[in-house]
Design a protein around this motif. Structure first.
Motif, PDB file in Angstrom:
ATOM      1  N   UNK A 223      24.269   3.829  19.233  1.00  8.74           N
ATOM      2  CA  UNK A 223      24.129   2.980  20.406  1.00  8.74           C
ATOM      3  C   UNK A 223      25.482   2.766  21.081  1.00  8.74           C
ATOM      4  N   UNK A 224      26.527   2.549  20.275  1.00 11.99           N
ATOM      5  CA  UNK A 224      27.852   2.299  20.848  1.00 11.99           C
ATOM      6  C   UNK A 224      28.449   3.546  21.490  1.00 11.99           C
ATOM      7  N   UNK A 225      28.199   4.700  20.892  1.00 10.64           N
ATOM      8  CA  UNK A 225      28.753   5.950  21.404  1.00 10.64           C
ATOM      9  C   UNK A 225      27.945   6.494  22.568  1.00 10.64           C
ATOM     10  N   UNK A 226      26.661   6.234  22.527  1.00 15.41           N
ATOM     11  CA  UNK A 226      25.761   6.809  23.530  1.00 15.41           C
ATOM     12  C   UNK A 226      24.909   7.880  22.877  1.00 15.41           C
ATOM     13  N   UNK A 227      23.658   7.557  22.624  1.00 10.98           N
ATOM     14  CA  UNK A 227      22.802   8.493  21.894  1.00 10.98           C
ATOM     15  C   UNK A 227      22.517   9.763  22.679  1.00 10.98           C
ATOM     16  N   UNK A 228      22.734   9.726  24.001  1.00  8.30           N
ATOM     17  CA  UNK A 228      22.521  10.930  24.793  1.00  8.30           C
ATOM     18  C   UNK A 228      23.718  11.867  24.758  1.00  8.30           C
ATOM     19  N   UNK A 229      24.834  11.381  24.220  1.00  8.90           N
ATOM     20  CA  UNK A 229      26.055  12.200  24.172  1.00  8.90           C
ATOM     21  C   UNK A 229      26.485  12.546  22.750  1.00  8.90           C
ATOM     22  N   UNK A 230      26.141  11.689  21.790  1.00  5.65           N
ATOM     23  CA  UNK A 230      26.599  11.892  20.412  1.00  5.65           C
ATOM     24  C   UNK A 230      25.438  11.719  19.442  1.00  5.65           C
ATOM     25  N   UNK A 231      25.474  12.494  18.392  1.00  6.87           N
ATOM     26  CA  UNK A 231      24.492  12.389  17.314  1.00  6.87           C
ATOM     27  C   UNK A 231      25.210  11.900  16.062  1.00  6.87           C
ATOM     28  N   UNK A 232      24.660  10.901  15.422  1.00  7.82           N
ATOM     29  CA  UNK A 232      25.267  10.325  14.218  1.00  7.82           C
ATOM     30  C   UNK A 232      24.352  10.586  13.034  1.00  7.82           C
ATOM     31  N   UNK A 233      24.938  11.119  11.955  1.00  8.96           N
ATOM     32  CA  UNK A 233      24.183  11.397  10.735  1.00  8.96           C
ATOM     33  C   UNK A 233      24.959  10.884   9.539  1.00  8.96           C
ATOM     34  N   UNK A 234      24.330  10.032   8.749  1.00 10.15           N
ATOM     35  CA  UNK A 234      24.942   9.573   7.505  1.00 10.15           C
ATOM     36  C   UNK A 234      24.657  10.627   6.447  1.00 10.15           C
ATOM     37  N   UNK A 235      25.696  11.249   5.939  1.00 13.63           N
ATOM     38  CA  UNK A 235      25.524  12.374   5.029  1.00 13.63           C
ATOM     39  C   UNK A 235      25.302  11.965   3.587  1.00 13.63           C
ATOM     40  N   UNK A 236      25.947  10.890   3.169  1.00 10.45           N
ATOM     41  CA  UNK A 236      25.820  10.478   1.772  1.00 10.45           C
ATOM     42  C   UNK A 236      25.574   8.981   1.709  1.00 10.45           C
ATOM     43  N   UNK A 237      24.831   8.591   0.723  1.00 12.49           N
ATOM     44  CA  UNK A 237      24.591   7.172   0.510  1.00 12.49           C
ATOM     45  C   UNK A 237      24.315   6.974  -0.965  1.00 12.49           C
ATOM     46  N   UNK A 238      25.027   6.059  -1.590  1.00 10.76           N
ATOM     47  CA  UNK A 238      24.823   5.820  -3.021  1.00 10.76           C
ATOM     48  C   UNK A 238      24.409   4.376  -3.250  1.00 10.76           C
ATOM     49  N   UNK A 239      25.276   3.597  -3.852  1.00 15.47           N
ATOM     50  CA  UNK A 239      24.969   2.209  -4.171  1.00 15.47           C
ATOM     51  C   UNK A 239      25.519   1.309  -3.085  1.00 15.47           C
ATOM     52  N   UNK A 240      25.189   0.011  -3.110  1.00 13.99           N
ATOM     53  CA  UNK A 240      25.753  -0.903  -2.115  1.00 13.99           C
ATOM     54  C   UNK A 240      27.271  -0.911  -2.097  1.00 13.99           C
ATOM     55  N   UNK A 241      27.905  -0.502  -3.187  1.00 21.71           N
ATOM     56  CA  UNK A 241      29.369  -0.407  -3.206  1.00 21.71           C
ATOM     57  C   UNK A 241      29.811   1.046  -3.292  1.00 21.71           C
ATOM     58  N   UNK A 242      28.978   1.955  -2.817  1.00 22.41           N
ATOM     59  CA  UNK A 242      29.260   3.367  -2.988  1.00 22.41           C
ATOM     60  C   UNK A 242      30.005   3.974  -1.822  1.00 22.41           C
ATOM     61  N   UNK A 243      30.181   5.300  -1.896  1.00 20.95           N
ATOM     62  CA  UNK A 243      30.901   6.011  -0.859  1.00 20.95           C
ATOM     63  C   UNK A 243      29.936   6.430   0.243  1.00 20.95           C
ATOM     64  N   UNK A 244      30.477   6.731   1.406  1.00 26.63           N
ATOM     65  CA  UNK A 244      29.615   7.175   2.489  1.00 26.63           C
ATOM     66  C   UNK A 244      30.375   8.009   3.497  1.00 26.63           C
ATOM     67  N   UNK A 245      29.670   8.950   4.125  1.00 22.63           N
ATOM     68  CA  UNK A 245      30.265   9.800   5.142  1.00 22.63           C
ATOM     69  C   UNK A 245      29.351   9.792   6.358  1.00 22.63           C
ATOM     70  N   UNK A 246      29.884   9.544   7.525  1.00 23.97           N
ATOM     71  CA  UNK A 246      29.090   9.559   8.749  1.00 23.97           C
ATOM     72  C   UNK A 246      29.610  10.675   9.650  1.00 23.97           C
ATOM     73  N   UNK A 247      28.764  11.644   9.961  1.00 20.75           N
ATOM     74  CA  UNK A 247      29.142  12.773  10.804  1.00 20.75           C
ATOM     75  C   UNK A 247      28.751  12.472  12.246  1.00 20.75           C
ATOM     76  N   UNK A 248      29.746  12.518  13.131  1.00 18.98           N
ATOM     77  CA  UNK A 248      29.506  12.332  14.562  1.00 18.98           C
ATOM     78  C   UNK A 248      29.621  13.701  15.228  1.00 18.98           C
ATOM     79  N   UNK A 249      28.556  14.124  15.895  1.00 20.54           N
ATOM     80  CA  UNK A 249      28.534  15.415  16.586  1.00 20.54           C
ATOM     81  C   UNK A 249      28.337  15.175  18.079  1.00 20.54           C
ATOM     82  N   UNK A 250      29.153  15.849  18.876  1.00 19.13           N
ATOM     83  CA  UNK A 250      29.004  15.739  20.320  1.00 19.13           C
ATOM     84  C   UNK A 250      27.954  16.738  20.787  1.00 19.13           C
TER      85      UNK A 250
END
Length: 563
Positions: A530-557
């Motif tokens: 929403x902040x980037x603009x869904x018509x211009x950027x795609x956001x994908x969360x690649x990894x998700x573990x525990x509430x205190x886990x690691x995470x990677x969010x891929x932003x693609x134009x």
């Protein structure tokens, strides 16, 4: 009692010392090569790996430690990026500190069994081992402080006749203070104890008066002191004036000893409703618990034991009489006996002022342990019924006290993360906060780090391993994983547009007990899109573990967004 010359000519003693040092070095190096590193260690390595001096000094200025250890670590990085290289300075300093401690015991005129026992105790101390393998400045400072203590003994033993000892005393004191600011406290204790011994000894007073009879003679005899004090004062001036070596800790807290209380250290400071007597009792008990495995005994009993030990050392220093001792050995033993009580008295005063967590951090107070150990051997050697068995028994008891375990988790191990670099495309770009960048680098410290530029508040680094390359864009204002803060979408959008990036990976790792915001898939994905603009950027969360886990969010134009 053996003389120094006989000790030096003894092949058996040389072989025994060599075996102790070799075993100590191998033990520490083996442990260092397999234990991994903590977050603060990754930070120190990151600072030392800057590929140009200007960026190196700027990175040092972001820390709360002086320059010395980072310069040494930077020099060792020239040997390569193998896992055992980074802790090698601490390992070498730890091994040297054992050798210097043996030299101190020898300078005090103690028998061979005491020298070998003392070195063995230090070599097998779990606390000493752990401080010797972490990539932090503590062992370098301890090694320099022990060298200063050795030369202080040499100075008073030679009646100020050895100019080299005086010069090296001040040089090592300065090196210790430029390694870690807490060494200022122990330097003050060592100088104060040395002056007290001089004032209490008529021959030493006369020798000092002759050395400083005139201004010219004083400047010559203490030239190293004047030069070293000038160097350290210049360093502090540069840091406090926002110059090349700016240290935020000095600017923010005016606390050059690095004694600002953290939350977990507040119990070791004087509390608002606590009486001074109660604080002193608990401070002595806490300090006693640091160096013994007797952590469950009542505070009052531990405080009484600590007071009895300090009292015995002080009384013995005042009434040190032995026909077997010459005046030089007597003065040296007096110095060792009063050093630890004076140092603890300074700790106690700072604790009452709210400036030092007495008993809170062993690694910053470990210099007291070899001082106490040397004093114990002096006390044992002064017993009228001294025997080899008695000294050996005392050494074994001290060994039990020396091996108080220091929890390795205290140094903050990095999260056990999958090697992210194996999942990235060649030339991938990562957006990280300051602390997350240190964590990521700590997991990939076998890569070469190169600074590119700093633009629009982002620091651009390139990491290389053979023909593989990763771009790091570090946001120094972003702490941990707060990717949903108001300006992060704007920064990522601007970065991708200015660098013409088609993909950008936001990396978030947990730090301690901080919650990782990136782990909430829907919140992150919807919020960023929403902040980037869904018509211009795609956001994908690649990894998700525990509430205190690691995470990677891929932003693609998206291709429709254009350049």
């Amino acid at each position: 009692m053996n003389t120094d010359s006989k000790r030096k000519d003894s092949p058996a003693l040389i072989i025994a010392i060599s075996v102790i040092l070799l075993c100590a070095f191998c033990l520490r190096l083996g442990f260092a090569a397999t234990r991994g590193i903590g977050f603060d260690e990754a930070w120190d390595i990151f600072v030392s790996r800057q590929d140009n001096l200007a960026q190196f000094f700027k990175a040092v200025s972001s820390t709360s430690h002086p320059l010395g250890f980072y310069a040494l670590l930077r020099a060792f990085s020239l040997l390569g990026y193998a896992q055992y290289i980074d802790p090698l300075p601490s390992v070498i300093c730890g091994t040297l500190s054992i050798f210097i401690f043996g030299q101190i015991l020898g300078a005090l005129g103690l028998p061979r069994l005491s020298i070998l026992s003392g070195m063995a105790i230090l070599a097998m101390s779990q606390s000493h081992i752990l401080i010797s393998v972490i990539v932090r400045p503590y062992m370098l400072a301890i090694c320099c402080m022990l060298a200063s203590l050795y030369y202080a003994i040499e100075i008073i033993s030679s009646r100020f006749s050895r100019q080299l000892s005086i010069d090296l005393f001040w040089a090592y004191l300065t090196a210790a203070c430029l390694s870690h600011f807490s060494a200022l406290l122990f330097s003050s204790a060592l100088v104060s104890a040395t002056l007290l011994v001089i004032l209490a000894n008529e021959d030493l007073r006369v020798s000092l008066a002759k050395s400083a009879f005139s201004i010219q003679g004083f400047c010559y005899k203490f030239r190293a002191a004047l030069v070293c004090l000038l160097i350290f004062a210049t360093y502090l001036f540069l840091t406090s004036q926002g110059g090349l070596f700016t240290t935020p800790h000095l600017l923010a807290t005016k606390d050059p000893l690095q004694l600002t209380p953290y939350r977990y250290l507040k119990p070791y400071l004087l509390q608002p409703n606590q009486s001074v007597l109660d604080f002193i009792i608990h401070a002595i008990a806490a300090e006693f618990h640091l160096f013994t495995p007797l952590s469950n005994i009542p505070a009052l009993f531990a405080a009484l034991l600590g007071v009895l030990l300090a009292g015995a050392m002080t009384i013995k220093a005042v009434n040190l009489r032995s026909p077997a001792l010459n005046a030089a050995s007597k003065a040296g033993r007096q110095l060792v006996l009063i050093l630890a009580p004076i140092a603890f008295l300074l700790l106690l005063i700072l604790g009452l002022m709210g400036k030092y967590p007495v008993g809170g951090e062993l690694r910053q107070q470990f210099f007291l342990f070899p001082c106490l150990l040397a004093a114990v051997f002096v006390l044992v050697d002064s017993l009228p019924t001294r025997s080899a068995w008695g000294i050996a028994l005392c050494a074994l008891a001290a060994l039990n006290l020396a091996t108080q375990p220091l929890d390795d988790e205290e140094f903050g191990k990095l999260p056990q993360l999958t090697k992210l670099s194996t999942q990235l495309e060649p030339g991938a770009s990562l957006y990280l906060g300051r602390w997350t960048a240190f964590t990521f680098f700590g997991q990939h410290r076998d890569w070469k780090l190169s600074f590119v530029e700093e633009q629009e508040g982002l620091q651009h680094y390139v990491m290389r391993l053979n023909d593989r390359l990763i771009n790091l864009y570090i946001d120094p204002t972003l702490y941990f994983s707060q990717f949903l803060s108001s300006n992060i979408p704007d920064k990522t959008r601007a970065l991708m547009q200015s660098r013409n990036l088609s993909k950008l990976l936001l990396v978030g790792f947990p730090q301690g007990r901080m919650k990782c915001e990136i782990c909430n898939r829907s919140q992150l994905q919807n919020g960023l899109a929403k902040a980037l603009g869904s018509d211009k950027f795609k956001v994908t969360v690649q990894r998700e573990r525990t509430p205190n886990g690691e995470g990677f969010a891929l932003i693609e134009r998206l291709s429709s967004a254009g350049a």
